[in-house]
Design a protein around this motif. Structure first.
Motif, PDB file in Angstrom:
ATOM      1  N   TRP A   1       0.833  -1.206   0.000  1.00  0.00           N
ATOM      2  CA  TRP A   1       0.000   0.000   0.000  1.00  0.00           C
ATOM      3  C   TRP A   1       0.863   1.248   0.000  1.00  0.00           C
ATOM      4  CZ3 TRP A   1      -1.525  -3.414   4.257  1.00  0.00           C
ATOM      5  CH2 TRP A   1      -2.591  -4.255   3.905  1.00  0.00           C
TER       6      TRP A   1
ATOM      7  N   SER B   1      -2.870   4.458   0.274  1.00  0.00           N
ATOM      8  CA  SER B   1      -4.003   3.542   0.221  1.00  0.00           C
ATOM      9  C   SER B   1      -3.906   2.534  -0.919  1.00  0.00           C
ATOM     10  CB  SER B   1      -5.343   4.279   0.108  1.00  0.00           C
ATOM     11  OG  SER B   1      -5.549   5.130   1.188  1.00  0.00           O
TER      12      SER B   1
ATOM     13  N   ILE C   1      -6.798  -1.735  -4.380  1.00  0.00           N
ATOM     14  CA  ILE C   1      -6.332  -1.801  -2.993  1.00  0.00           C
ATOM     15  C   ILE C   1      -6.309  -3.270  -2.608  1.00  0.00           C
ATOM     16  CG2 ILE C   1      -6.791  -1.174  -0.593  1.00  0.00           C
ATOM     17  CD1 ILE C   1      -8.351   1.261  -1.618  1.00  0.00           C
TER      18      ILE C   1
ATOM     19  N   GLY D   1      -4.734   3.092   4.308  1.00  0.00           N
ATOM     20  CA  GLY D   1      -6.109   3.489   4.575  1.00  0.00           C
ATOM     21  C   GLY D   1      -7.038   3.056   3.464  1.00  0.00           C
ATOM     22  N   MET D   2      -8.301   2.926   3.806  1.00  0.00           N
ATOM     23  CA  MET D   2      -9.343   2.514   2.862  1.00  0.00           C
ATOM     24  C   MET D   2      -9.962   3.752   2.218  1.00  0.00           C
ATOM     25  SD  MET D   2     -10.907  -0.222   1.722  1.00  0.00           S
ATOM     26  CE  MET D   2     -12.412  -0.469   0.768  1.00  0.00           C
ATOM     27  N   LEU D   3     -10.146   3.714   0.899  1.00  0.00           N
ATOM     28  CA  LEU D   3     -10.760   4.820   0.187  1.00  0.00           C
ATOM     29  C   LEU D   3     -12.077   4.389  -0.467  1.00  0.00           C
ATOM     30  CD1 LEU D   3      -7.727   6.616  -1.506  1.00  0.00           C
ATOM     31  CD2 LEU D   3      -9.134   7.460   0.385  1.00  0.00           C
TER      32      LEU D   3
ATOM     33  N   TYR E   1      -5.722  -3.498   9.608  1.00  0.00           N
ATOM     34  CA  TYR E   1      -4.516  -2.909   9.032  1.00  0.00           C
ATOM     35  C   TYR E   1      -3.362  -2.970  10.035  1.00  0.00           C
ATOM     36  CZ  TYR E   1      -6.548  -0.825   4.771  1.00  0.00           C
ATOM     37  OH  TYR E   1      -7.118  -0.613   3.537  1.00  0.00           O
TER      38      TYR E   1
ATOM     39  N   PRO F   1      -8.224   8.610   3.813  1.00  0.00           N
ATOM     40  CA  PRO F   1      -7.877   7.195   3.950  1.00  0.00           C
ATOM     41  C   PRO F   1      -8.304   6.646   5.317  1.00  0.00           C
ATOM     42  CG  PRO F   1      -6.074   8.380   2.948  1.00  0.00           C
ATOM     43  CD  PRO F   1      -7.039   9.422   3.441  1.00  0.00           C
TER      44      PRO F   1
ATOM     45  N   GLY G   1      -6.309   4.606   8.782  1.00  0.00           N
ATOM     46  CA  GLY G   1      -4.862   4.746   8.859  1.00  0.00           C
ATOM     47  C   GLY G   1      -4.400   5.046  10.279  1.00  0.00           C
TER      48      GLY G   1
END
Length: 573
Positions: free
Chosen positions: A117, A120, A149, A192-194, A266, A302, A305
């Motif tokens: 990553w 992200s 991702i 981080g997730m987007l 994560y 993100p 995170g």
């Protein structure tokens, strides 16, 4: 270096054992400091742009410039796709070039592992990884759309990332064991997730519907009384502090529970990478975060995170990570810095926008929060001819490093940062009141009122003995007064630079009955511009008195100039 297979590298690493790196984090008085050997070390750094270390020619060209800028450390990406272009075959040419060029230019290195990553996305994963989305699945939105991702819930994803990360670290340990050029490792980059707060793939949904892992609940319970971040504590408290249940049962039903869920996973993934790293080399490890700023919600930034409000999830899931660090590109620098200068989490700023005010911001971070490092992004774009303000600021900080190190766990040091909105800070030091202001607040400086943009002014102030201070920075004014002096009402005219009343008759009338003055006053005994020698002794550059102290009323450092002042006070009545 020619590509080598992982099997050969692993055999070499077993023979070599764990590397005896020279850097470490040490804690005293509740404050963590970075050490190189037995000496405290401030990272006066800069981070290269994302593509600036992708060829040897660029590295060799850039590194001499960095030392001329005053850096002692460079933050450099290490790219998975260029390190393992074919599965199981590794090429460490760029890593070797970075270490060699750093040594040639007396620089330390913080490597940034751009693994599965980066911001992200999985953009630095190798092509063989990206193309095999069946073996290496992706995160999905709630509509089932796959994202670029890689899934944190895939063991195959972890094994591929971990194998490359471990092989790369084994090589660093082998070539840098004695020199210790590499002083820290950043694990991944702005995880981080987007698009949405959490992954909605089948694997993620199954885990989200399951009970919160016992390991996380145990951490929460162990830190319940005083050790949790207020944000997380309040969410858990709102549900009655349950010790068992699903994510929604423990933390609620909104978007932030999805963020908490992802943060745990994560962090657990990174925690496993960190265990690999710790088995190979002993340098400190950290993770960096893109900010949850501008009113955005998880997924718009993100999500999950290593953000301040999620620090407990990261501490619980990745205990071998030394600290979380903010990447600062938004307004509100002092507020962001304070959010990450948490107990047990030393402030390190691995990225900040490259700007004219970086010099005073660096001095503020070290002075106010005892930061361990500061690093503007895309540092190679700054001039190396001494004109960029970061260069003289880093020059002062290098001189001040021993003093800063001694004062990090005390109340003897403060940071200063001013602009047109925040013009003043009042510091109480025992029976002394120190009023610090922006340089443009001086009544005779026309730039305060002619429409000029106020540059940020600031620096730091350190008490080195009773009635003796160091003030360093740019664009600051400081006045000293005893408490009895400040408490006695008085009036008078606004004074010009010569100490006489301004001709416009400006008044500062006293209100109420004026009491007779009693007690001590503080006066300026001497002010000297100094340099600090490597042994800690002071070398006088020039004395400053008369007009330079407004006839004994204040000390000042003009905007646009960087100085260290040695100020001695005396008392009289």
């Amino acid at each position: 270096m020619k590509p080598v297979t992982y099997a050969i590298l692993l055999l070499l690493s077993v023979c070599a054992g764990v590397a005896a790196q020279t850097s470490s984090l040490r804690t005293a008085g509740g404050v963590s400091s970075l050490y190189i050997g037995d000496e405290p070390f401030l990272v006066l750094g800069g981070e290269l742009g994302n593509s600036s270390a992708t060829c040897e020619e660029d590295i060799a060209r850039i590194f001499p410039r960095l030392r001329r800028m005053g850096l002692n450390t460079v933050l450099v990406p290490a790219y998975w796709d260029l390190t393992e272009p074919e599965e199981g075959v590794f090429d460490f040419t760029l890593t070797d070039c970075v270490i060699r060029c750093a040594r040639e230019n007396n620089l330390r290195v913080v490597f940034l592992w751009f693994g599965v990553w980066k911001n992200s996305m999985s953009c630095y994963a190798p092509e063989w990884f990206k193309a095999d989305y069946t073996r290496f699945p992706r995160a999905e939105t709630s509509t089932g759309k796959p994202l670029e991702i890689a899934s944190v819930f895939s063991e195959d994803v972890f094994e591929a990332d971990n194998k490359a990360f471990g092989a790369w670290l084994e090589h660093i340990a082998d070539v840098d064991r004695e020199a210790g050029t590499v002083i820290m490792i950043q694990v991944e980059n702005e995880i981080g997730m987007l698009e949405e707060a959490r992954d909605y793939s089948p694997a993620a949904n199954e885990l989200f519907a399951s009970d919160v892992p016992d390991a996380l609940v145990s951490y929460l319970e162990a830190h319940k009384d005083a050790g949790l971040h207020p944000w997380l504590s309040a969410r858990w408290a709102a549900r009655g502090y349950p010790s068992k249940g699903t994510w929604s049962e423990l933390f609620g039903d909104d978007i932030y529970t999805g963020e908490i869920f992802m943060a745990w996973h994560y962090a657990s993934y990174v925690g496993r990478l960190a265990r690999t790293a710790k088995s190979i080399c002993a340098v400190p490890l950290y993770v960096n975060a893109a900010m949850n700023s501008r009113g955005r919600q998880p997924g718009e930034y993100p999500s999950a995170g290593p953000l301040a409000h999620l620090i407990d999830l990261w501490r619980a899931g990745a205990p071998d990570i030394s600290f979380i660090a903010p990447d600062l590109y938004d307004d509100g620098f002092t507020s962001w810095a304070a959010q990450y200068a948490l107990p047990g989490n030393p402030l390190f700023i691995p990225e900040i926008r490259l700007a004219e005010n970086d010099g005073v911001r660096a001095m503020y971070a070290f002075g106010e929060h005892g930061a361990i490092g500061f690093s503007p992004f895309s540092i190679e774009d700054a001039p190396d001819d001494g004109t960029f303000p970061l260069t003289p600021a880093y020059g002062l900080l290098e001189q001040l490093s021993p003093l800063i190190a001694r004062c990090r766990a005390t109340d003897a040091m403060h940071g200063l940062l001013f602009d047109e909105r925040t013009k003043e800070r009042v510091i109480t030091d025992g029976d002394l009141t120190i009023t610090c202001r922006h340089y443009f607040t001086l009544p005779w400086d026309s730039r305060a009122t002619d429409g000029s943009v106020w540059p940020e002014g600031g620096g730091l102030i350190i008490r080195i003995a009773r009635n003796e201070y160091i003030i360093a920075g740019s664009g600051v004014v400081a006045e000293f007064a005893k408490t009895t002096e400040k408490d006695t009402p008085g009036g008078g005219k606004t004074l010009g630079e010569d100490g006489f009343a301004l001709s416009d008759g400006g008044q500062n009338p006293a209100s109420g009955t004026i009491k007779p003055f009693s007690g001590l006053r503080a006066g300026i005994a001497s002010v000297g511009q100094i340099n600090i020698n490597p042994d800690g002794s002071f070398k006088r550059v020039r004395s400053e008195n008369g007009d330079q102290t407004h006839q004994g009323r204040h000390v000042r450092i003009p905007a646009g100039e960087f100085r260290i002042l040695h100020v001695k006070l005396y008392e009289y009545q």
